[in-house]
Design a protein around this motif. Sequence first.
Motif, PDB file in Angstrom:
ATOM      1  N   ALA A   1       0.814  -1.224   0.000  1.00  0.00           N
ATOM      2  CA  ALA A   1       0.000   0.000   0.000  1.00  0.00           C
ATOM      3  C   ALA A   1       0.846   1.271   0.000  1.00  0.00           C
ATOM      4  O   ALA A   1       0.729   2.128   0.876  1.00  0.00           O
ATOM      5  CB  ALA A   1      -0.956   0.001   1.192  1.00  0.00           C
ATOM      6  N   VAL A   2       1.686   1.418  -1.020  1.00  0.00           N
ATOM      7  CA  VAL A   2       2.587   2.564  -1.119  1.00  0.00           C
ATOM      8  C   VAL A   2       1.891   3.724  -1.830  1.00  0.00           C
ATOM      9  O   VAL A   2       1.344   3.564  -2.920  1.00  0.00           O
ATOM     10  CB  VAL A   2       3.877   2.174  -1.861  1.00  0.00           C
ATOM     11  CG1 VAL A   2       4.664   3.404  -2.291  1.00  0.00           C
ATOM     12  CG2 VAL A   2       4.733   1.286  -0.969  1.00  0.00           C
ATOM     13  N   ASP A   3       1.920   4.899  -1.196  1.00  0.00           N
ATOM     14  CA  ASP A   3       1.347   6.128  -1.757  1.00  0.00           C
ATOM     15  C   ASP A   3       2.481   7.113  -2.042  1.00  0.00           C
ATOM     16  O   ASP A   3       2.857   7.921  -1.182  1.00  0.00           O
ATOM     17  CB  ASP A   3       0.351   6.769  -0.788  1.00  0.00           C
ATOM     18  CG  ASP A   3      -0.867   5.899  -0.520  1.00  0.00           C
ATOM     19  OD1 ASP A   3      -1.194   5.066  -1.391  1.00  0.00           O
ATOM     20  OD2 ASP A   3      -1.471   6.050   0.548  1.00  0.00           O
ATOM     21  N   LEU A   4       3.034   7.045  -3.230  1.00  0.00           N
ATOM     22  CA  LEU A   4       4.123   7.950  -3.610  1.00  0.00           C
ATOM     23  C   LEU A   4       3.563   9.284  -4.097  1.00  0.00           C
ATOM     24  O   LEU A   4       2.542   9.330  -4.794  1.00  0.00           O
ATOM     25  CB  LEU A   4       4.955   7.347  -4.739  1.00  0.00           C
ATOM     26  CG  LEU A   4       5.961   6.255  -4.390  1.00  0.00           C
ATOM     27  CD1 LEU A   4       6.592   5.726  -5.677  1.00  0.00           C
ATOM     28  CD2 LEU A   4       7.039   6.772  -3.459  1.00  0.00           C
ATOM     29  N   THR A   5       4.236  10.379  -3.753  1.00  0.00           N
ATOM     30  CA  THR A   5       3.923  11.701  -4.292  1.00  0.00           C
ATOM     31  C   THR A   5       5.252  12.372  -4.649  1.00  0.00           C
ATOM     32  O   THR A   5       5.945  12.894  -3.782  1.00  0.00           O
ATOM     33  CB  THR A   5       3.148  12.566  -3.288  1.00  0.00           C
ATOM     34  OG1 THR A   5       3.862  12.636  -2.050  1.00  0.00           O
ATOM     35  CG2 THR A   5       1.762  11.983  -3.026  1.00  0.00           C
ATOM     36  N   VAL A   6       5.594  12.320  -5.924  1.00  0.00           N
ATOM     37  CA  VAL A   6       6.865  12.865  -6.404  1.00  0.00           C
ATOM     38  C   VAL A   6       6.591  14.180  -7.123  1.00  0.00           C
ATOM     39  O   VAL A   6       6.005  14.187  -8.208  1.00  0.00           O
ATOM     40  CB  VAL A   6       7.565  11.874  -7.358  1.00  0.00           C
ATOM     41  CG1 VAL A   6       8.878  12.467  -7.873  1.00  0.00           C
ATOM     42  CG2 VAL A   6       7.803  10.541  -6.659  1.00  0.00           C
ATOM     43  N   PRO A   7       6.977  15.314  -6.545  1.00  0.00           N
ATOM     44  CA  PRO A   7       6.684  16.610  -7.174  1.00  0.00           C
ATOM     45  C   PRO A   7       7.409  16.772  -8.502  1.00  0.00           C
ATOM     46  O   PRO A   7       8.543  16.317  -8.673  1.00  0.00           O
ATOM     47  CB  PRO A   7       7.194  17.628  -6.136  1.00  0.00           C
ATOM     48  CG  PRO A   7       7.301  16.876  -4.854  1.00  0.00           C
ATOM     49  CD  PRO A   7       7.640  15.474  -5.238  1.00  0.00           C
ATOM     50  N   ARG A   8       6.760  17.437  -9.438  1.00  0.00           N
ATOM     51  CA  ARG A   8       7.420  17.746 -10.708  1.00  0.00           C
ATOM     52  C   ARG A   8       8.621  18.656 -10.457  1.00  0.00           C
ATOM     53  O   ARG A   8       8.577  19.558  -9.637  1.00  0.00           O
ATOM     54  CB  ARG A   8       6.445  18.434 -11.667  1.00  0.00           C
ATOM     55  CG  ARG A   8       5.367  17.500 -12.215  1.00  0.00           C
ATOM     56  CD  ARG A   8       4.469  18.249 -13.188  1.00  0.00           C
ATOM     57  NE  ARG A   8       3.335  17.442 -13.616  1.00  0.00           N
ATOM     58  CZ  ARG A   8       3.253  16.807 -14.777  1.00  0.00           C
ATOM     59  NH1 ARG A   8       4.255  16.881 -15.632  1.00  0.00           N
ATOM     60  NH2 ARG A   8       2.180  16.113 -15.099  1.00  0.00           N
ATOM     61  N   GLY A   9       9.692  18.386 -11.169  1.00  0.00           N
ATOM     62  CA  GLY A   9      10.898  19.185 -11.044  1.00  0.00           C
ATOM     63  C   GLY A   9      11.788  18.817  -9.885  1.00  0.00           C
ATOM     64  O   GLY A   9      12.838  19.433  -9.690  1.00  0.00           O
ATOM     65  N   SER A  10      11.407  17.806  -9.119  1.00  0.00           N
ATOM     66  CA  SER A  10      12.200  17.416  -7.956  1.00  0.00           C
ATOM     67  C   SER A  10      13.225  16.349  -8.325  1.00  0.00           C
ATOM     68  O   SER A  10      13.137  15.707  -9.370  1.00  0.00           O
ATOM     69  CB  SER A  10      11.295  16.876  -6.846  1.00  0.00           C
ATOM     70  OG  SER A  10      10.686  15.657  -7.243  1.00  0.00           O
ATOM     71  N   VAL A  11      14.205  16.177  -7.439  1.00  0.00           N
ATOM     72  CA  VAL A  11      15.056  14.992  -7.449  1.00  0.00           C
ATOM     73  C   VAL A  11      14.651  14.219  -6.199  1.00  0.00           C
ATOM     74  O   VAL A  11      14.981  14.600  -5.088  1.00  0.00           O
ATOM     75  CB  VAL A  11      16.549  15.343  -7.420  1.00  0.00           C
ATOM     76  CG1 VAL A  11      17.388  14.060  -7.437  1.00  0.00           C
ATOM     77  CG2 VAL A  11      16.922  16.222  -8.609  1.00  0.00           C
ATOM     78  N   TYR A  12      13.900  13.161  -6.409  1.00  0.00           N
ATOM     79  CA  TYR A  12      13.266  12.419  -5.324  1.00  0.00           C
ATOM     80  C   TYR A  12      14.117  11.206  -4.981  1.00  0.00           C
ATOM     81  O   TYR A  12      14.297  10.308  -5.813  1.00  0.00           O
ATOM     82  CB  TYR A  12      11.873  11.986  -5.766  1.00  0.00           C
ATOM     83  CG  TYR A  12      11.023  11.285  -4.720  1.00  0.00           C
ATOM     84  CD1 TYR A  12      10.034  11.974  -4.037  1.00  0.00           C
ATOM     85  CD2 TYR A  12      11.182   9.925  -4.455  1.00  0.00           C
ATOM     86  CE1 TYR A  12       9.226  11.327  -3.096  1.00  0.00           C
ATOM     87  CE2 TYR A  12      10.394   9.276  -3.529  1.00  0.00           C
ATOM     88  CZ  TYR A  12       9.415   9.986  -2.848  1.00  0.00           C
ATOM     89  OH  TYR A  12       8.621   9.336  -1.925  1.00  0.00           O
ATOM     90  N   GLY A  13      14.660  11.190  -3.782  1.00  0.00           N
ATOM     91  CA  GLY A  13      15.446  10.054  -3.338  1.00  0.00           C
ATOM     92  C   GLY A  13      14.561   8.967  -2.780  1.00  0.00           C
ATOM     93  O   GLY A  13      13.922   9.145  -1.747  1.00  0.00           O
ATOM     94  N   PHE A  14      14.496   7.845  -3.480  1.00  0.00           N
ATOM     95  CA  PHE A  14      13.688   6.699  -3.063  1.00  0.00           C
ATOM     96  C   PHE A  14      14.632   5.778  -2.304  1.00  0.00           C
ATOM     97  O   PHE A  14      15.370   4.997  -2.897  1.00  0.00           O
ATOM     98  CB  PHE A  14      13.100   6.034  -4.293  1.00  0.00           C
ATOM     99  CG  PHE A  14      11.960   5.097  -4.017  1.00  0.00           C
ATOM    100  CD1 PHE A  14      11.043   5.327  -3.011  1.00  0.00           C
ATOM    101  CD2 PHE A  14      11.783   3.957  -4.810  1.00  0.00           C
ATOM    102  CE1 PHE A  14       9.991   4.463  -2.766  1.00  0.00           C
ATOM    103  CE2 PHE A  14      10.735   3.095  -4.587  1.00  0.00           C
ATOM    104  CZ  PHE A  14       9.839   3.356  -3.559  1.00  0.00           C
ATOM    105  N   LEU A  15      14.599   5.891  -1.000  1.00  0.00           N
ATOM    106  CA  LEU A  15      15.661   5.359  -0.158  1.00  0.00           C
ATOM    107  C   LEU A  15      15.177   4.179   0.670  1.00  0.00           C
ATOM    108  O   LEU A  15      14.027   4.133   1.097  1.00  0.00           O
ATOM    109  CB  LEU A  15      16.143   6.469   0.778  1.00  0.00           C
ATOM    110  CG  LEU A  15      17.324   6.200   1.683  1.00  0.00           C
ATOM    111  CD1 LEU A  15      18.585   5.956   0.866  1.00  0.00           C
ATOM    112  CD2 LEU A  15      17.539   7.396   2.619  1.00  0.00           C
ATOM    113  N   GLY A  16      16.078   3.246   0.898  1.00  0.00           N
ATOM    114  CA  GLY A  16      15.757   2.122   1.768  1.00  0.00           C
ATOM    115  C   GLY A  16      16.825   1.067   1.689  1.00  0.00           C
ATOM    116  O   GLY A  16      17.584   1.000   0.716  1.00  0.00           O
TER     117      GLY A  16
END
Length: 325
Positions: A38-53
């Motif tokens: 049940a992952v709810d990702l919200t990646v803003p436009r123009g961002s560098v989104y670190g998907f970490l784990g």
Amino acid sequence: MSLARSVTAGDPAPSVAGLAVQSEGLSKRFGRQVAVDAVDLTVPRGSVYGFLGPNGSGKTTTIRMLLGLVRPTAGGHRLLGERMPDHAAGVLPRIGALVEGPAFHPYLSGLENLRRLDAADRTADPRTASARIGAALDRVGLGAAAGKRYRAYSLGMRQRLALAATILTPRDLLILDEPTNGLDPQGTREVRALLTEIAAEGATVLLSTHLLSEVEQVCTDVGVMHRGRLVAQAPLAELRASAAPRARVETDHPSEAALVLRELGLVEVATAAREATGVLGSVPPEKVVAALVHAAVPVRGFAVNAPGLEELFVSLTGEGFDVSG
């Protein structure tokens, strides 16, 4: 620990128009094993989104679902504002992706491999192919090795070629799974610089990694995965600001100092040789010093330290992260 914009069931969804990636309840089961929950990702436009784990936390499976390489068990998602997979034909050409390492024809050169990939792209202009391929090779540092056969490439060179493939044409979104895997320190720095350039040109970058150094140096936003769940999601600056600082008292009487810290309401109080520490929370540092003096605890030194990213993420997941690279 309370994190700004952390993932909770009642959080309102941000505007779709402002998001490059959005998922709702994205889940994947393999038999009885829940790989993504049940992952709810919200990646803003123009961002560098670190998907970490940590490795095995569900990052790659999530990325494969986003790109349509794996069918989700439940939930859905949008890429660049469009519902997937309904609009995949129009959206995927606008996305560059590197997932689970590169795969090319071993008997062809790096240049020939990229020519084949570009020729298969129906949205690419064949009249500009040579210029675009040459520019992509130069940007990843493979211009001099363009004529070398892929089977003779090192792991780092193969990773560079895969990155070149993702930027053959202008992209609105890059989804990269461990893009610095196999690179030496110089190559890692070059890739980080490249990602910063791409973001400055207006693209969004979703960067899956377990290296905190990558997050600290290039990311604007962060999502933290742990055992298939998204346990935190926030702008990096808010994530840092959400963490309470830790007070450190240098004293010859650490047990007495720890007692004062507890009475003030500090948490996670601990003692060591000639030292007592505790998380401040809302307690002002000057109140701690005054209380120690009032209790006649001799203070040799006092410091307030903000927790680093490693401490933050360990507190979220209970596992260590690789801070090298």
